[in-house]
Design a protein around this motif. Structure first.
Motif, PDB file in Angstrom:
ATOM      1  N   ALA A 177      76.728  49.921  -9.652  1.00 49.50           N
ATOM      2  CA  ALA A 177      75.487  50.247  -9.514  1.00 49.50           C
ATOM      3  C   ALA A 177      75.160  51.814  -9.292  1.00 49.50           C
ATOM      4  O   ALA A 177      75.888  52.503  -9.352  1.00 49.50           O
ATOM      5  N   THR A 178      73.698  51.772  -9.245  1.00 52.15           N
ATOM      6  CA  THR A 178      73.287  53.137  -8.953  1.00 52.15           C
ATOM      7  C   THR A 178      74.109  53.836  -8.019  1.00 52.15           C
ATOM      8  O   THR A 178      74.611  53.299  -6.740  1.00 52.15           O
ATOM      9  N   THR A 179      74.292  55.319  -8.164  1.00 50.50           N
ATOM     10  CA  THR A 179      75.104  56.227  -7.396  1.00 50.50           C
ATOM     11  C   THR A 179      76.506  55.967  -7.612  1.00 50.50           C
ATOM     12  O   THR A 179      77.585  56.721  -7.244  1.00 50.50           O
ATOM     13  N   VAL A 180      77.078  54.405  -8.222  1.00 49.08           N
ATOM     14  CA  VAL A 180      78.411  54.547  -8.500  1.00 49.08           C
ATOM     15  C   VAL A 180      78.567  54.442  -9.946  1.00 49.08           C
ATOM     16  O   VAL A 180      79.458  55.163 -10.656  1.00 49.08           O
ATOM     17  N   GLY A 181      77.807  53.686 -10.664  1.00 47.03           N
ATOM     18  CA  GLY A 181      78.102  53.474 -12.403  1.00 47.03           C
ATOM     19  C   GLY A 181      77.399  54.815 -12.758  1.00 47.03           C
ATOM     20  O   GLY A 181      76.442  55.280 -12.506  1.00 47.03           O
ATOM     21  N   SER A 182      78.107  55.181 -13.779  1.00 50.34           N
ATOM     22  CA  SER A 182      77.711  56.563 -14.444  1.00 50.34           C
ATOM     23  C   SER A 182      78.558  56.528 -15.767  1.00 50.34           C
ATOM     24  O   SER A 182      79.661  55.966 -16.041  1.00 50.34           O
ATOM     25  N   LEU A 183      78.008  57.380 -16.729  1.00 53.07           N
ATOM     26  CA  LEU A 183      78.787  57.994 -17.976  1.00 53.07           C
ATOM     27  C   LEU A 183      78.612  59.318 -17.742  1.00 53.07           C
ATOM     28  O   LEU A 183      77.726  60.082 -17.675  1.00 53.07           O
ATOM     29  N   SER A 184      79.851  59.847 -17.717  1.00 53.86           N
ATOM     30  CA  SER A 184      80.049  61.538 -18.008  1.00 53.86           C
ATOM     31  C   SER A 184      80.614  61.938 -19.290  1.00 53.86           C
ATOM     32  O   SER A 184      81.547  61.313 -19.882  1.00 53.86           O
ATOM     33  N   ILE A 185      79.795  62.819 -19.836  1.00 51.83           N
ATOM     34  CA  ILE A 185      80.237  63.420 -21.054  1.00 51.83           C
ATOM     35  C   ILE A 185      80.796  64.903 -21.065  1.00 51.83           C
ATOM     36  O   ILE A 185      80.036  65.699 -20.505  1.00 51.83           O
ATOM     37  N   ASN A 186      81.871  65.211 -21.227  1.00 53.22           N
ATOM     38  CA  ASN A 186      82.401  66.621 -21.251  1.00 53.22           C
ATOM     39  C   ASN A 186      81.970  67.293 -22.471  1.00 53.22           C
ATOM     40  O   ASN A 186      82.301  67.039 -23.693  1.00 53.22           O
ATOM     41  N   VAL A 187      81.144  68.435 -22.450  1.00 48.69           N
ATOM     42  CA  VAL A 187      80.880  69.226 -23.688  1.00 48.69           C
ATOM     43  C   VAL A 187      81.866  70.184 -23.915  1.00 48.69           C
ATOM     44  O   VAL A 187      81.863  71.063 -22.847  1.00 48.69           O
TER      45      VAL A 187
END
Length: 127
Positions: free
Chosen positions: A87-97
């Motif tokens: 859920a919000t504040t736990v679930g995420s997608l991180s993209i390393n540029v």
């Protein structure tokens, strides 16, 4: 009567259907993300196919799932992103540029596609 080996004669057949459950989540960047930086998108920042807000990113089924990340419509290499369900504040997608590459510009669409498979098997045994 001589001794005989007694055996059961049984036939069985199994049918397995693999049913994909595809979900897509959308985000449009609000600022530029420079090379060497990490863009992290919270679950609540995504919206769904119908335009509604996302409250939770789905879990990935062990050995029966995958996710894809598209930046400006281009599928990205798997090692550039980290997916965290929840859920919000736990679930995420991180993209390393990657350093030395191009930045992700403001107003760039990001699409997250999550596919979970639900294999369903039926076995028929006949004696």
């Amino acid at each position: 009567m001589p001794l005989q080996l007694m055996k059961l004669v049984v036939t069985a057949s199994t049918t397995t259907n693999v049913v994909p459950q595809d979900q897509r989540f959308f985000y449009v960047t609000t600022a530029e993300t420079a090379p060497g930086s990490m863009l992290t998108i919270d679950a609540a920042d995504f919206f769904q196919d119908d335009g509604s807000a996302v409250t939770e990113l789905p879990a990935l089924s062990a050995d029966n799932s995958y996710y894809n990340v598209y930046v400006n419509g281009v599928l990205q290499m798997g090692g550039l992103s980290t997916y965290t369900p929840g859920a919000t504040t736990v679930g995420s997608l991180s993209i390393n540029v990657p350093a030395g590459g191009d930045s992700i510009l403001a107003d760039t669409p990001i699409v997250l596609e999550v596919v979970n498979y639900s294999p369903q098997s039926t076995t028929v045994v006949s004696a």
